[in-house]
Design a protein around this motif. Structure first.
Motif, PDB file in Angstrom:
ATOM      1  N   CYS A  91       0.837  -1.220   0.000  1.00 11.84           N
ATOM      2  CA  CYS A  91       0.000   0.000   0.000  1.00 11.84           C
ATOM      3  C   CYS A  91       0.861   1.254   0.000  1.00 11.84           C
ATOM      4  CB  CYS A  91      -0.957   0.000   1.195  1.00 11.84           C
ATOM      5  SG  CYS A  91      -0.195   0.406   2.774  1.00 11.84           S
ATOM      6  N   THR A  92       2.168   1.103  -0.240  1.00 16.27           N
ATOM      7  CA  THR A  92       3.027   2.282  -0.163  1.00 16.27           C
ATOM      8  C   THR A  92       2.891   3.134  -1.424  1.00 16.27           C
ATOM      9  OG1 THR A  92       4.996   1.241  -1.148  1.00 16.27           O
ATOM     10  CG2 THR A  92       4.707   1.013   1.232  1.00 16.27           C
ATOM     11  N   ASN A  93       3.109   4.409  -1.276  1.00 18.16           N
ATOM     12  CA  ASN A  93       3.162   5.329  -2.408  1.00 18.16           C
ATOM     13  C   ASN A  93       4.461   6.108  -2.341  1.00 18.16           C
ATOM     14  OD1 ASN A  93       0.673   4.893  -3.730  1.00 18.16           O
ATOM     15  ND2 ASN A  93      -0.398   6.100  -2.200  1.00 18.16           N
ATOM     16  N   ARG A  94       4.958   6.487  -3.500  1.00 20.94           N
ATOM     17  CA  ARG A  94       6.109   7.383  -3.560  1.00 20.94           C
ATOM     18  C   ARG A  94       5.634   8.709  -4.106  1.00 20.94           C
ATOM     19  NH1 ARG A  94      11.498   4.252  -4.871  1.00 20.94           N
ATOM     20  NH2 ARG A  94      12.114   6.367  -5.414  1.00 20.94           N
ATOM     21  N   TYR A  95       6.346   9.744  -3.760  1.00 17.09           N
ATOM     22  CA  TYR A  95       5.912  11.077  -4.181  1.00 17.09           C
ATOM     23  C   TYR A  95       6.968  11.740  -5.066  1.00 17.09           C
ATOM     24  CZ  TYR A  95       2.912   9.792  -0.375  1.00 17.09           C
ATOM     25  OH  TYR A  95       2.064   9.087   0.434  1.00 17.09           O
ATOM     26  N   ASP A  96       7.879  10.901  -5.599  1.00 19.50           N
ATOM     27  CA  ASP A  96       8.978  11.445  -6.407  1.00 19.50           C
ATOM     28  C   ASP A  96       8.840  11.062  -7.877  1.00 19.50           C
ATOM     29  OD1 ASP A  96       9.427   8.760  -6.298  1.00 19.50           O
ATOM     30  OD2 ASP A  96      11.452   8.892  -5.461  1.00 19.50           O
ATOM     31  N   GLY A  97       7.644  10.566  -8.261  1.00 17.93           N
ATOM     32  CA  GLY A  97       7.442  10.183  -9.658  1.00 17.93           C
ATOM     33  C   GLY A  97       7.870   8.761  -9.959  1.00 17.93           C
ATOM     34  N   GLU A  98       8.602   8.134  -9.042  1.00 21.37           N
ATOM     35  CA  GLU A  98       9.003   6.739  -9.256  1.00 21.37           C
ATOM     36  C   GLU A  98       7.856   5.813  -8.846  1.00 21.37           C
ATOM     37  OE1 GLU A  98      11.984   5.835 -10.626  1.00 21.37           O
ATOM     38  OE2 GLU A  98      12.202   8.001 -10.926  1.00 21.37           O
ATOM     39  N   SER A  99       7.909   4.566  -9.314  1.00 20.95           N
ATOM     40  CA  SER A  99       6.829   3.628  -9.033  1.00 20.95           C
ATOM     41  C   SER A  99       7.107   2.815  -7.773  1.00 20.95           C
ATOM     42  CB  SER A  99       6.657   2.682 -10.225  1.00 20.95           C
ATOM     43  OG  SER A  99       5.882   1.568  -9.851  1.00 20.95           O
ATOM     44  N   ALA A 100       6.240   2.957  -6.785  1.00 15.64           N
ATOM     45  CA  ALA A 100       6.365   2.142  -5.568  1.00 15.64           C
ATOM     46  C   ALA A 100       6.117   0.674  -5.884  1.00 15.64           C
ATOM     47  CB  ALA A 100       5.365   2.631  -4.518  1.00 15.64           C
ATOM     48  N   THR A 119      -4.748   3.509  -3.021  1.00 10.13           N
ATOM     49  CA  THR A 119      -5.523   4.577  -3.662  1.00 10.13           C
ATOM     50  C   THR A 119      -6.511   5.218  -2.686  1.00 10.13           C
ATOM     51  OG1 THR A 119      -7.145   2.971  -4.461  1.00 10.13           O
ATOM     52  CG2 THR A 119      -5.347   3.526  -5.959  1.00 10.13           C
ATOM     53  N   LEU A 120      -6.476   4.795  -1.429  1.00  7.65           N
ATOM     54  CA  LEU A 120      -7.459   5.285  -0.453  1.00  7.65           C
ATOM     55  C   LEU A 120      -6.759   5.902   0.748  1.00  7.65           C
ATOM     56  CD1 LEU A 120      -9.575   2.074  -0.702  1.00  7.65           C
ATOM     57  CD2 LEU A 120     -10.467   4.345  -1.195  1.00  7.65           C
ATOM     58  N   PRO A 121      -7.214   7.059   1.224  1.00 11.09           N
ATOM     59  CA  PRO A 121      -6.664   7.624   2.447  1.00 11.09           C
ATOM     60  C   PRO A 121      -7.053   6.768   3.661  1.00 11.09           C
ATOM     61  CG  PRO A 121      -8.131   9.197   1.346  1.00 11.09           C
ATOM     62  CD  PRO A 121      -8.275   7.895   0.644  1.00 11.09           C
ATOM     63  N   TRP A 122      -6.233   6.828   4.691  1.00 12.16           N
ATOM     64  CA  TRP A 122      -6.503   5.973   5.851  1.00 12.16           C
ATOM     65  C   TRP A 122      -7.845   6.307   6.497  1.00 12.16           C
ATOM     66  CZ3 TRP A 122      -7.357   7.752  10.760  1.00 12.16           C
ATOM     67  CH2 TRP A 122      -6.959   9.052  11.056  1.00 12.16           C
ATOM     68  N   GLU A 123      -8.299   7.558   6.354  1.00 10.60           N
ATOM     69  CA  GLU A 123      -9.576   7.921   6.965  1.00 10.60           C
ATOM     70  C   GLU A 123     -10.732   7.147   6.317  1.00 10.60           C
ATOM     71  OE1 GLU A 123      -7.263  10.007   5.872  1.00 10.60           O
ATOM     72  OE2 GLU A 123      -7.068  11.785   7.150  1.00 10.60           O
ATOM     73  N   VAL A 124     -10.604   6.892   5.002  1.00 10.38           N
ATOM     74  CA  VAL A 124     -11.639   6.110   4.306  1.00 10.38           C
ATOM     75  C   VAL A 124     -11.504   4.633   4.678  1.00 10.38           C
ATOM     76  CG1 VAL A 124     -12.511   5.419   2.036  1.00 10.38           C
ATOM     77  CG2 VAL A 124     -11.818   7.790   2.445  1.00 10.38           C
ATOM     78  N   THR A 136     -14.811   1.827  -3.230  1.00 10.44           N
ATOM     79  CA  THR A 136     -14.092   0.844  -4.048  1.00 10.44           C
ATOM     80  C   THR A 136     -12.609   0.863  -3.704  1.00 10.44           C
ATOM     81  OG1 THR A 136     -15.640   0.921  -5.902  1.00 10.44           O
ATOM     82  CG2 THR A 136     -13.383   0.305  -6.417  1.00 10.44           C
ATOM     83  N   ALA A 137     -12.023  -0.330  -3.610  1.00 11.91           N
ATOM     84  CA  ALA A 137     -10.567  -0.465  -3.467  1.00 11.91           C
ATOM     85  C   ALA A 137     -10.049  -1.151  -4.723  1.00 11.91           C
ATOM     86  CB  ALA A 137     -10.221  -1.292  -2.241  1.00 11.91           C
ATOM     87  N   MET A 170      -3.257  -0.900 -13.382  1.00 18.41           N
ATOM     88  CA  MET A 170      -3.176  -0.247 -12.065  1.00 18.41           C
ATOM     89  C   MET A 170      -2.490   1.111 -12.188  1.00 18.41           C
ATOM     90  SD  MET A 170      -3.872   0.025  -8.966  1.00 18.41           S
ATOM     91  CE  MET A 170      -4.281  -1.400  -7.969  1.00 18.41           C
ATOM     92  N   ALA A 171      -1.442   1.173 -12.994  1.00 21.26           N
ATOM     93  CA  ALA A 171      -0.758   2.466 -13.165  1.00 21.26           C
ATOM     94  C   ALA A 171      -1.742   3.499 -13.730  1.00 21.26           C
ATOM     95  CB  ALA A 171       0.446   2.300 -14.080  1.00 21.26           C
ATOM     96  N   GLN A 172      -2.611   3.079 -14.643  1.00 21.63           N
ATOM     97  CA  GLN A 172      -3.602   4.007 -15.203  1.00 21.63           C
ATOM     98  C   GLN A 172      -4.655   4.384 -14.165  1.00 21.63           C
ATOM     99  OE1 GLN A 172      -5.153   2.873 -19.107  1.00 21.63           O
ATOM    100  NE2 GLN A 172      -3.251   1.779 -19.491  1.00 21.63           N
ATOM    101  N   ALA A 173      -5.082   3.382 -13.377  1.00 21.93           N
ATOM    102  CA  ALA A 173      -6.068   3.673 -12.324  1.00 21.93           C
ATOM    103  C   ALA A 173      -5.477   4.646 -11.301  1.00 21.93           C
ATOM    104  CB  ALA A 173      -6.507   2.374 -11.638  1.00 21.93           C
TER     105      ALA A 173
END
Ligand SMILES: NC(=O)c1ccc[n+]([C@@H]2O[C@H](COP(=O)([O-])OP(=O)(O)OC[C@H]3O[C@@H](n4cnc5c(N)ncnc54)[C@H](OP(=O)(O)O)[C@@H]3O)[C@@H](O)[C@H]2O)c1
Length: 200
Positions: A91-100, A119-124, A136-137, A170-173
């Motif tokens: 569930c990790t995301n990167r914020y530098d344009g690279e693919s986690a 694709t979902l914030p922890w609050e959701v 949806t997940a 998934m990359a497109q989603a």
């Protein structure tokens, strides 16, 4: 199911607690399993939850949620050791344009990787129920049995799992999700969610 969560923050803490409360056995793999924060998390998660080292948790879990900051991914996966046969939920995301996704596939070659919950914030994730239906997940993985297992874990949380079918899809989603986030979060904050309506 026996689930490990490596990371006990917003994502790992929320998902691990909810799975434990829902009847799964959960071990949080932490840098400090005896910290006050872990103690508080275990109180909230109840008797199905325990904490250990990252290595202990990786050995425990049939499914392992990877829920650390991107800069910690490489180190914690090295600490976790060989994940042959394990379902690794990334569930990790990167914020530098690279693919986690690419990074975790490179680092954990033996694992049955499923990309989910990112694709979902922890609050959701804490409460995916809305008046119009549940959030949806999106998920995908190369191992169909692993995808089915993680889809069930998502449904256990009250999410509506949708297998997007491939890494490219998934990359497109993710890109679509990210673009909509830019438009919708200024209006609705972090607690809006998407739902895919389809005919069964
Ligand atoms: N927050 C969201 O809504 C959200 C949504 C989608 C995806 N994500 C992704 O999910 C991942 C986790 O996000 P998060 O918000 O759960 O992060 P977080 O609250 O900062 O939690 C990260 C956890 O990683 C562990 N950790 C291991 N090594 C660490 C180190 N050197 N420094 C700090 N923590 C360390 C910590 O657990 P211990 O102290 O027990 O070791 C900590 O609780 C990130 O890759 C993020 O991009 C987050």
């Amino acid at each position: 199911m026996k689930i490990a969560s490596i990371g006990s923050g917003n994502m790992g803490g929320t998902l691990g607690r909810r799975w434990a409360v829902g009847g799964h056995r959960v071990m949080f793999g932490s840098r400090d399993p005896f910290s006050p924060a872990i103690h508080e998390l275990l109180q909230a998660a109840g008797p199905n939850a325990q904490a250990g080292t990252i290595k202990e948790a990786a050995a425990f879990g049939e499914a392992i949620l990877l829920a650390v900051r991107p800069e910690d991914v490489e180190r914690v996966l090295a600490e976790a050791g060989d994940l042959r046969g394990k379902i690794l939920i990334n569930c990790t995301n990167r914020y530098d344009g690279e693919s986690a996704d690419h990074e975790v596939r490179r680092l954990a070659r033996n694992a049955r990787i499923v990309r989910a919950f990112h694709t979902l914030p922890w609050e959701v994730l804490a409460n995916p129920a809305y008046d119009a239906g549940n959030a949806t997940a999106f998920l995908y993985g190369d191992d169909p049995a692993a995808v089915t297992a993680v889809a069930r874990l998502a449904a256990d949380l009250g999410l509506d799992p949708v297998d997007v079918g491939s890494a490219d899809a998934m990359a497109q989603a993710e890109a679509a999700n990210g673009a909509l986030w830019g438009v919708l979060s200024p209006k609705f904050g972090r607690e809006y969610a998407l739902r895919v309506l389809r005919r069964s």
